[in-house]
Design a protein around this motif. Structure first.
Motif, PDB file in Angstrom:
ATOM      1  N   HIS A   7      31.606  29.574  27.950  1.00  0.00           N
ATOM      2  CA  HIS A   7      31.364  28.580  28.999  1.00  0.00           C
ATOM      3  C   HIS A   7      32.345  27.438  28.725  1.00  0.00           C
ATOM      4  CE1 HIS A   7      29.524  26.204  31.986  1.00  0.00           C
ATOM      5  NE2 HIS A   7      28.427  26.961  32.083  1.00  0.00           N
ATOM      6  N   SER A   8      33.579  27.619  29.191  1.00  0.00           N
ATOM      7  CA  SER A   8      34.652  26.695  28.831  1.00  0.00           C
ATOM      8  C   SER A   8      34.405  25.276  29.343  1.00  0.00           C
ATOM      9  CB  SER A   8      35.999  27.224  29.301  1.00  0.00           C
ATOM     10  OG  SER A   8      35.987  27.493  30.677  1.00  0.00           O
ATOM     11  N   ALA A   9      33.733  25.128  30.484  1.00  0.00           N
ATOM     12  CA  ALA A   9      33.462  23.778  30.993  1.00  0.00           C
ATOM     13  C   ALA A   9      32.613  22.986  30.003  1.00  0.00           C
ATOM     14  CB  ALA A   9      32.778  23.848  32.353  1.00  0.00           C
ATOM     15  N   HIS A  10      31.621  23.650  29.405  1.00  0.00           N
ATOM     16  CA  HIS A  10      30.785  22.966  28.407  1.00  0.00           C
ATOM     17  C   HIS A  10      31.607  22.610  27.167  1.00  0.00           C
ATOM     18  CE1 HIS A  10      26.481  23.790  29.814  1.00  0.00           C
ATOM     19  NE2 HIS A  10      27.280  24.012  30.828  1.00  0.00           N
ATOM     20  N   LEU A  11      32.453  23.539  26.743  1.00  0.00           N
ATOM     21  CA  LEU A  11      33.278  23.282  25.561  1.00  0.00           C
ATOM     22  C   LEU A  11      34.225  22.114  25.812  1.00  0.00           C
ATOM     23  CD1 LEU A  11      34.204  24.003  22.706  1.00  0.00           C
ATOM     24  CD2 LEU A  11      35.778  25.658  23.744  1.00  0.00           C
ATOM     25  N   PHE A  12      34.905  22.122  26.960  1.00  0.00           N
ATOM     26  CA  PHE A  12      35.836  21.037  27.259  1.00  0.00           C
ATOM     27  C   PHE A  12      35.124  19.692  27.396  1.00  0.00           C
ATOM     28  CE2 PHE A  12      38.859  24.397  28.637  1.00  0.00           C
ATOM     29  CZ  PHE A  12      39.935  24.011  27.843  1.00  0.00           C
TER      30      PHE A  12
END
Length: 76
Positions: A7-12
């Motif tokens: 879940h790249s949005a959460h990571l970013f």
């Protein structure tokens, strides 16, 4: 069969809150290679538990918030 995806949005979002912007900074803080982060974002590989644990160690939060199921993925 569904595949797990980062879940790249959460990571970013977490990375930005910690002052990290971009893949190189995320990779450095988490101690994983830049190519691994790029491939996770692109969805060409599934996240491993050690990689998720590294992101969690770097940015906190729950492991399950870093992944989601991709139900559109074809058979492996």
């Amino acid at each position: 069969m569904a595949k797990l995806r980062l879940h790249s949005a959460h990571l970013f979002k977490r990375a930005k809150a910690a002052g990290d912007e971009g893949v190189p900074a995320i990779a450095k803080r988490a101690g994983v290679s830049e190519s691994t982060v790029y491939r996770l974002i692109a969805g060409t590989i599934e996240p491993s538990l050690p990689t998720l644990w590294a992101f969690r160690g770097a940015y906190g939060g729950r492991l399950d918030s870093l992944v989601h199921e991709d139900t559109t993925a074809g058979p492996s």
